[in-house]
Design a protein around this motif. Structure first.
Motif, PDB file in Angstrom:
ATOM      1  N   LYS A 252       0.836  -1.206   0.000  1.00  0.00           N
ATOM      2  CA  LYS A 252       0.000   0.000   0.000  1.00  0.00           C
ATOM      3  C   LYS A 252       0.870   1.255   0.000  1.00  0.00           C
ATOM      4  N   ALA A 253       1.918   1.237   0.808  1.00  0.00           N
ATOM      5  CA  ALA A 253       2.807   2.396   0.879  1.00  0.00           C
ATOM      6  C   ALA A 253       3.512   2.624  -0.457  1.00  0.00           C
ATOM      7  N   LEU A 254       3.979   1.542  -1.077  1.00  0.00           N
ATOM      8  CA  LEU A 254       4.657   1.664  -2.366  1.00  0.00           C
ATOM      9  C   LEU A 254       3.720   2.208  -3.436  1.00  0.00           C
ATOM     10  N   CYS A 255       2.503   1.678  -3.479  1.00  0.00           N
ATOM     11  CA  CYS A 255       1.544   2.119  -4.496  1.00  0.00           C
ATOM     12  C   CYS A 255       1.136   3.573  -4.276  1.00  0.00           C
ATOM     13  N   SER A 256       0.993   3.972  -3.026  1.00  0.00           N
ATOM     14  CA  SER A 256       0.632   5.362  -2.730  1.00  0.00           C
ATOM     15  C   SER A 256       1.748   6.311  -3.141  1.00  0.00           C
ATOM     16  N   GLU A 257       2.988   5.865  -2.962  1.00  0.00           N
ATOM     17  CA  GLU A 257       4.134   6.720  -3.252  1.00  0.00           C
ATOM     18  C   GLU A 257       4.483   6.751  -4.734  1.00  0.00           C
ATOM     19  N   ARG A 258       4.400   5.577  -5.401  1.00  0.00           N
ATOM     20  CA  ARG A 258       4.926   5.497  -6.766  1.00  0.00           C
ATOM     21  C   ARG A 258       3.844   5.309  -7.828  1.00  0.00           C
ATOM     22  N   GLY A 259       2.639   4.967  -7.419  1.00  0.00           N
ATOM     23  CA  GLY A 259       1.517   4.906  -8.349  1.00  0.00           C
ATOM     24  C   GLY A 259       1.763   4.033  -9.563  1.00  0.00           C
ATOM     25  N   ALA A 300       0.320  -9.741 -18.687  1.00  0.00           N
ATOM     26  CA  ALA A 300      -0.333  -8.509 -18.251  1.00  0.00           C
ATOM     27  C   ALA A 300      -1.577  -8.769 -17.411  1.00  0.00           C
ATOM     28  N   LEU A 301      -2.291  -9.863 -17.705  1.00  0.00           N
ATOM     29  CA  LEU A 301      -3.543 -10.122 -16.989  1.00  0.00           C
ATOM     30  C   LEU A 301      -3.312 -10.470 -15.524  1.00  0.00           C
ATOM     31  N   ASN A 302      -2.073 -10.781 -15.155  1.00  0.00           N
ATOM     32  CA  ASN A 302      -1.764 -11.125 -13.764  1.00  0.00           C
ATOM     33  C   ASN A 302      -1.017 -10.014 -13.029  1.00  0.00           C
ATOM     34  N   TRP A 303      -1.046  -8.797 -13.585  1.00  0.00           N
ATOM     35  CA  TRP A 303      -0.372  -7.669 -12.955  1.00  0.00           C
ATOM     36  C   TRP A 303      -1.295  -6.455 -12.946  1.00  0.00           C
ATOM     37  N   VAL A 304      -1.197  -5.664 -11.893  1.00  0.00           N
ATOM     38  CA  VAL A 304      -2.063  -4.498 -11.717  1.00  0.00           C
ATOM     39  C   VAL A 304      -1.186  -3.265 -11.506  1.00  0.00           C
ATOM     40  N   ALA A 305      -1.485  -2.198 -12.225  1.00  0.00           N
ATOM     41  CA  ALA A 305      -0.743  -0.951 -12.044  1.00  0.00           C
ATOM     42  C   ALA A 305      -0.888  -0.463 -10.608  1.00  0.00           C
ATOM     43  N   GLY A 306       0.181   0.120 -10.071  1.00  0.00           N
ATOM     44  CA  GLY A 306       0.181   0.524  -8.673  1.00  0.00           C
ATOM     45  C   GLY A 306      -0.940   1.476  -8.308  1.00  0.00           C
ATOM     46  N   ASN A 307      -1.234   2.449  -9.191  1.00  0.00           N
ATOM     47  CA  ASN A 307      -2.306   3.394  -8.890  1.00  0.00           C
ATOM     48  C   ASN A 307      -3.672   2.714  -8.883  1.00  0.00           C
ATOM     49  N   ARG A 308      -3.868   1.729  -9.766  1.00  0.00           N
ATOM     50  CA  ARG A 308      -5.128   0.998  -9.791  1.00  0.00           C
ATOM     51  C   ARG A 308      -5.233   0.075  -8.574  1.00  0.00           C
ATOM     52  N   PHE A 309      -4.106  -0.518  -8.191  1.00  0.00           N
ATOM     53  CA  PHE A 309      -4.103  -1.421  -7.036  1.00  0.00           C
ATOM     54  C   PHE A 309      -4.538  -0.682  -5.773  1.00  0.00           C
TER      55      PHE A 309
END
Length: 330
Positions: A252-259, A300-309
């Protein structure tokens, strides 16, 4: 070759091996339990010890006694097999663990048999398990195999089979896909514990803790019944296709910071993430990598962009409405 290079190659081999074994989950009539059972059994005692360490009823040090323990059907000499027989040393309790890898394989009748044995041990001790094993061995055309089970129990149970016969406590645990746990939760509530693969601890004690982290993460694919593919986990060169694994708060911290600069590994992508149980997400580890120029090959179907996650996770958290204060003023 350095130790780090050797470790990386071992991870690549294990990822390929587990992906190969789990391919059977998509093939009719293939029983994946038989493929992964011996691998899981090698780590199971340490995994349960770590997974249940904070459980008020089931915490303790687990010891593997034997796989495929034969359980007599009534007074006959026919038997059915428990996937794993373990022992909780701190609670002095035997443990029946049943492994299921498909949502269609749960049998309420089988669970009833295990629960009946739980009550029988509580009322009369586990002496009948020891005597039934001897009866089955005497009537078998392969008595040496049952003798091998007896030898396992004699050497692995503290105090031998005589001490095992005195046990007056038995727990029934199921390890099942998350989808099965959600669908048949009202039935699984009758057993002592139902665990999904995503709820298993990834960090364990022991000399093969690093190997378990690779294997355990692969087993999580069974929760979503997504066919594993070697190319979705590792690259052709045998290297992992992610930069690191972190816990729920860490991702969560990584996705919030790096999107959108990073991607998060999640079998089934955004659709599967939206359907996930928040409690399970909080207990698992997550792979991540940079979105541009990352490691290895990825589906690609098994990965989610950080901002979407992070957006999806925050929406799941927002959907959990805290209980309202029901106290009325007088």
């Amino acid at each position: 070759m350095s130790n780090s290079q050797n470790s990386q190659m071992n991870k690549g081999f294990l990822s390929h091996l587990m992906a190969h074994l789990l391919e059977g989950s998509q093939i009719p009539k293939v029983q994946v339990e038989r493929s992964i059972g011996p691998v899981l059994g090698f780590f199971l005692a340490e995994v349960l010890t770590a997974t249940l360490k904070d459980d008020g009823a089931l915490s303790g040090r687990y010891r593997m006694l034997c796989p495929e323990f034969p359980l007599a059907k009534g007074n006959s000499l026919q038997s059915t097999n428990i996937d794993f027989l373990l022992y909780n040393e701190d609670r002095q309790a035997l443990v029946f663990l049943e492994l299921k890898t498909a949502g269609s394989s749960f049998s309420p009748d089988q669970a009833v048999i295990y629960l009946e044995n739980k009550l029988k041990v509580l009322d009369h001790s586990a002496a009948y398990l020891v005597s039934d094993l001897e009866r089955i061995k005497a009537a078998s055309s392969e008595p040496q195999k049952y003798a091998a089970v007896q030898q396992m129990l004699e050497t692995r149970f503290p105090g031998g089979m005589g001490a095992m016969a005195q046990c007056r406590e038995l727990y029934v645990i199921y390890l099942v896909p998350a989808q099965l746990k959600e669908r048949d939760g009202h039935l699984l509530k009758r057993v002592d514990k139902a665990l999904s693969f995503g709820e298993l601890a990834m960090d364990i004690d022991g000399p093969f803790a690093e190997e378990w982290a690779t294997i355990g993460q692969t087993l999580q694919q069974l929760d979503n019944n997504v066919k594993p593919n070697p190319s979705s986990t590792i690259s052709d060169s045998g290297h992992l296709n992610y930069q690191d694994r972190v816990d729920f708060d860490g991702i969560k911290a990584l996705c919030s910071e790096r999107g959108a600069q990073i991607v998060v590994g999640f079998a089934g992508g955004e659709a599967a993430l939206r359907q996930s149980d928040l409690k399970q997400l909080r207990q698992r580890a997550f792979k991540w990598d940079v979105a541009e120029g990352g490691q290895g090959n990825k589906q690609a179907l098994n990965w989610v962009a950080g901002n979407r996650f992070i957006d999806i996770v925050l929406s799941l958290e927002a959907a959990v409405i805290p209980p309202q204060n029901q106290c009325a003023e007088k």
